[in-house]
Design a protein around this motif. Sequence first.
Motif, mmCIF file in Angstrom:
data_model
loop_
_atom_site.group_PDB
_atom_site.id
_atom_site.type_symbol
_atom_site.label_atom_id
_atom_site.label_comp_id
_atom_site.label_asym_id
_atom_site.label_seq_id
_atom_site.Cartn_x
_atom_site.Cartn_y
_atom_site.Cartn_z
ATOM 1 N N ILE A 67 41.790 48.706 35.886
ATOM 2 C CA ILE A 67 40.311 48.422 35.764
ATOM 3 C C ILE A 67 40.151 48.720 34.196
ATOM 4 O O ILE A 67 39.145 48.025 33.443
ATOM 5 N N ALA A 68 40.426 50.028 33.647
ATOM 6 C CA ALA A 68 40.109 50.149 32.412
ATOM 7 C C ALA A 68 40.947 49.417 31.383
ATOM 8 O O ALA A 68 40.354 49.181 30.264
ATOM 9 N N GLU A 69 42.003 48.520 31.708
ATOM 10 C CA GLU A 69 42.424 47.381 30.970
ATOM 11 C C GLU A 69 41.786 46.326 31.082
ATOM 12 O O GLU A 69 41.996 44.991 30.419
ATOM 13 N N GLY A 70 40.443 46.296 31.929
ATOM 14 C CA GLY A 70 39.679 45.021 31.939
ATOM 15 C C GLY A 70 39.918 44.178 33.010
ATOM 16 O O GLY A 70 39.142 43.208 33.015
ATOM 17 N N HIS A 71 40.674 44.552 34.017
ATOM 18 C CA HIS A 71 40.944 43.762 35.244
ATOM 19 C C HIS A 71 40.094 43.993 36.254
ATOM 20 O O HIS A 71 39.403 45.058 36.357
ATOM 21 N N ASP A 72 39.489 42.899 37.066
ATOM 22 C CA ASP A 72 38.750 43.152 38.109
ATOM 23 C C ASP A 72 39.348 43.268 39.520
ATOM 24 O O ASP A 72 39.844 42.363 40.038
ATOM 25 N N VAL A 73 39.670 44.589 39.979
ATOM 26 C CA VAL A 73 40.442 44.688 40.954
ATOM 27 C C VAL A 73 39.583 44.937 42.262
ATOM 28 O O VAL A 73 38.606 45.555 42.147
ATOM 29 N N ILE A 74 40.235 43.972 43.374
ATOM 30 C CA ILE A 74 39.389 44.054 44.603
ATOM 31 C C ILE A 74 40.091 44.966 45.668
ATOM 32 O O ILE A 74 41.317 44.883 45.737
ATOM 33 N N ASN A 75 39.563 46.187 45.910
ATOM 34 C CA ASN A 75 40.066 47.444 46.608
ATOM 35 C C ASN A 75 39.800 47.184 47.955
ATOM 36 O O ASN A 75 38.714 47.478 48.473
ATOM 37 N N LEU A 76 40.782 46.893 48.713
ATOM 38 C CA LEU A 76 40.906 46.341 50.351
ATOM 39 C C LEU A 76 41.597 47.599 51.183
ATOM 40 O O LEU A 76 41.867 47.768 52.071
ATOM 41 N N GLY A 77 41.802 48.756 50.082
ATOM 42 C CA GLY A 77 43.023 49.632 50.588
ATOM 43 C C GLY A 77 41.994 50.815 51.288
ATOM 44 O O GLY A 77 42.784 51.734 52.250
ATOM 45 N N ILE A 78 41.029 51.255 50.626
ATOM 46 C CA ILE A 78 40.193 52.505 51.129
ATOM 47 C C ILE A 78 39.167 52.303 52.125
ATOM 48 O O ILE A 78 38.212 51.263 51.771
ATOM 49 N N GLY A 79 39.109 52.869 53.280
ATOM 50 C CA GLY A 79 37.954 52.893 54.120
ATOM 51 C C GLY A 79 36.777 53.817 53.727
ATOM 52 O O GLY A 79 36.376 54.854 54.422
ATOM 53 N N ASN A 80 35.860 53.482 52.689
ATOM 54 C CA ASN A 80 34.943 54.114 51.864
ATOM 55 C C ASN A 80 33.630 53.245 52.141
ATOM 56 O O ASN A 80 33.515 52.229 51.470
ATOM 57 N N PRO A 81 33.066 53.516 53.206
ATOM 58 C CA PRO A 81 31.783 52.610 53.593
ATOM 59 C C PRO A 81 30.901 52.353 52.208
ATOM 60 O O PRO A 81 30.515 53.462 51.525
ATOM 61 N N ASP A 82 30.436 51.103 52.129
ATOM 62 C CA ASP A 82 29.689 50.878 50.957
ATOM 63 C C ASP A 82 28.446 50.582 51.216
ATOM 64 O O ASP A 82 27.483 50.184 50.437
ATOM 65 N N MET A 83 27.803 50.453 52.622
ATOM 66 C CA MET A 83 26.379 50.221 53.011
ATOM 67 C C MET A 83 25.883 51.703 52.928
ATOM 68 O O MET A 83 26.311 52.681 52.882
ATOM 69 N N MET A 84 24.677 51.691 53.015
ATOM 70 C CA MET A 84 23.761 52.837 52.763
ATOM 71 C C MET A 84 23.283 53.496 54.160
ATOM 72 O O MET A 84 23.172 52.591 55.102
ATOM 73 N N PRO A 85 23.102 54.875 54.098
ATOM 74 C CA PRO A 85 22.401 55.276 55.314
ATOM 75 C C PRO A 85 21.082 54.851 55.619
ATOM 76 O O PRO A 85 20.418 53.895 54.705
ATOM 77 N N ILE A 132 50.800 42.093 44.884
ATOM 78 C CA ILE A 132 49.472 41.469 44.897
ATOM 79 C C ILE A 132 48.596 42.237 43.954
ATOM 80 O O ILE A 132 47.655 41.804 43.236
ATOM 81 N N LEU A 133 48.775 43.631 43.732
ATOM 82 C CA LEU A 133 47.911 44.619 42.824
ATOM 83 C C LEU A 133 48.350 44.095 41.420
ATOM 84 O O LEU A 133 47.189 43.683 40.764
ATOM 85 N N VAL A 134 49.339 43.851 40.905
ATOM 86 C CA VAL A 134 49.757 43.470 39.706
ATOM 87 C C VAL A 134 49.362 42.112 39.328
ATOM 88 O O VAL A 134 48.952 41.858 38.358
ATOM 89 N N GLU A 135 49.708 41.004 40.132
ATOM 90 C CA GLU A 135 49.594 39.755 39.658
ATOM 91 C C GLU A 135 48.276 39.269 40.387
ATOM 92 O O GLU A 135 47.685 38.322 39.522
ATOM 93 N N LYS A 136 47.626 39.663 41.292
ATOM 94 C CA LYS A 136 46.326 39.172 41.841
ATOM 95 C C LYS A 136 45.128 40.014 41.606
ATOM 96 O O LYS A 136 44.139 39.739 41.892
ATOM 97 N N HIS A 137 45.387 41.254 41.378
ATOM 98 C CA HIS A 137 44.549 42.510 41.207
ATOM 99 C C HIS A 137 43.792 42.521 42.581
ATOM 100 O O HIS A 137 42.406 42.774 42.461
ATOM 101 N N VAL A 138 44.586 42.522 43.578
ATOM 102 C CA VAL A 138 43.989 42.899 44.883
ATOM 103 C C VAL A 138 44.794 44.280 45.368
ATOM 104 O O VAL A 138 45.945 43.934 45.489
ATOM 105 N N PHE A 139 43.961 45.228 46.019
ATOM 106 C CA PHE A 139 44.935 46.237 46.383
ATOM 107 C C PHE A 139 44.741 46.396 48.035
ATOM 108 O O PHE A 139 43.360 46.420 48.600
ATOM 109 N N ILE A 140 45.971 46.405 48.774
ATOM 110 C CA ILE A 140 45.845 46.612 50.088
ATOM 111 C C ILE A 140 46.793 47.499 50.534
ATOM 112 O O ILE A 140 47.450 48.050 49.625
ATOM 113 N N ALA A 141 46.611 48.377 51.504
ATOM 114 C CA ALA A 141 47.504 49.442 51.838
ATOM 115 C C ALA A 141 48.485 49.142 52.621
ATOM 116 O O ALA A 141 48.304 48.459 53.697
ATOM 117 N N PRO A 142 49.690 49.526 52.408
ATOM 118 C CA PRO A 142 51.001 49.439 53.114
ATOM 119 C C PRO A 142 51.003 50.283 54.132
ATOM 120 O O PRO A 142 50.445 51.301 54.321
#
Length: 385
Positions: free
Chosen positions: A28-46, A343-353
């Motif tokens: 991300i710091a290098e300017g890439h738009d990474v789609i992070n599908l690895g972490i279970g971090n809820p993005d909706m509001m209470p 996938i992370l390096v070439e497509k900038h998509v992160f998934i969990a192994p």
Amino acid sequence: MIIETAQRTRQTSEYYFSVKLAEVRKLIAEGHDVINLGIGNPDMMPSVETLEALTTAAYQPQAHGYQPYTGTPAFRKSVADFYYRTYGVTLDPNTEILPLIGSKEGITHISLTFLDPGDEVLVPELGYPAYRAVSQMVGAVVKEYPLREDHGWQPDWNAMESLVTPKTKLMWLNYPHMPTGAPATQELFEEAVAFAKKHRILLCHDNPYSLILNKKAPISLLSVEGAKEVAIELNSMSKSHNMAGWRMGWLSGAKEYISAVLTIKSNVDSGMFWAMQEAGAKALGNSAEWHAERNAVYQGRLEASEALLRTLGCTWDDKQEGMFLWGKLPDSTESAEALVNSILVEKHVFIAPGFIFGPKGQRYIRLSLCLPKERIWQAVERIKG
């Protein structure tokens, strides 16, 4: 001169996501738009009511001092009401509920309370890495119990009989299961309680996913008759109420177990912020409609995630519950690690192994549903491209 660290730091490696997210941040710091599908971090509001309760409570003079180690009566009562309304389980709010600063700390408190060095702990061969890590940190011996892939990732109770010894003290259980999404069932919980009673083992159930994409009425292990004799249950507001950063959870069980854990907890931390407990009490009263709206959003994300698995040639079980999707790699894919890295390096998509959850996950990947469905569809297009 560097002072040598304790032995436990050499028994436990840094959490996989801690390492991998550093790579994501670098991209991300290098300017890439990474789609992070690895972490279970809820993005909706209470809920709005939760946030309003927090704001109002924060302006009260009594909000900012130390709070009881056992939490406020109002918060404990809200937990008891939630358990009765959601699971049909009756809890005494004064003696059978212990608020926690997130249920993850409960894993440590429980282990410190019940395990001596050399005691044995039954840990699922696929599961939350903290069960294993904390057991090792307190000097316990981890014994993996098998989950049957051909039987919906349920414990193999017959095989487990040979694992139990006089030193077996505690067993971790987690359904709906992370990472496989295997649902909780009354039959499973009854078998677990019977197993714990037979072998005089403390059964520790971790229950944070029961309200997300559940295909039936949610259930608690404590709903099994006689469960309180041998079982305790962790629960959390992180996933079910979109409050992960709030660090609010609790432990439920018989008075004797709760009191024992409090002995340890009271020497480690203090009570959580009063205003958060007031807001948490309000959140636990969220309507069924509120939860249904969140699940409708997750359903749209699930459909996009299934398309992503399909693009990768994966197969999956459509009975899964919770906020993740567990997929099996095709034989043509070299390995989960190689796929995730490329996938992370070439497509900038992160998934969990899958292997980070145990050896049986070598041929699996896990997708999080904690991004808008549009971003997941964008990941699908990137991978197709």
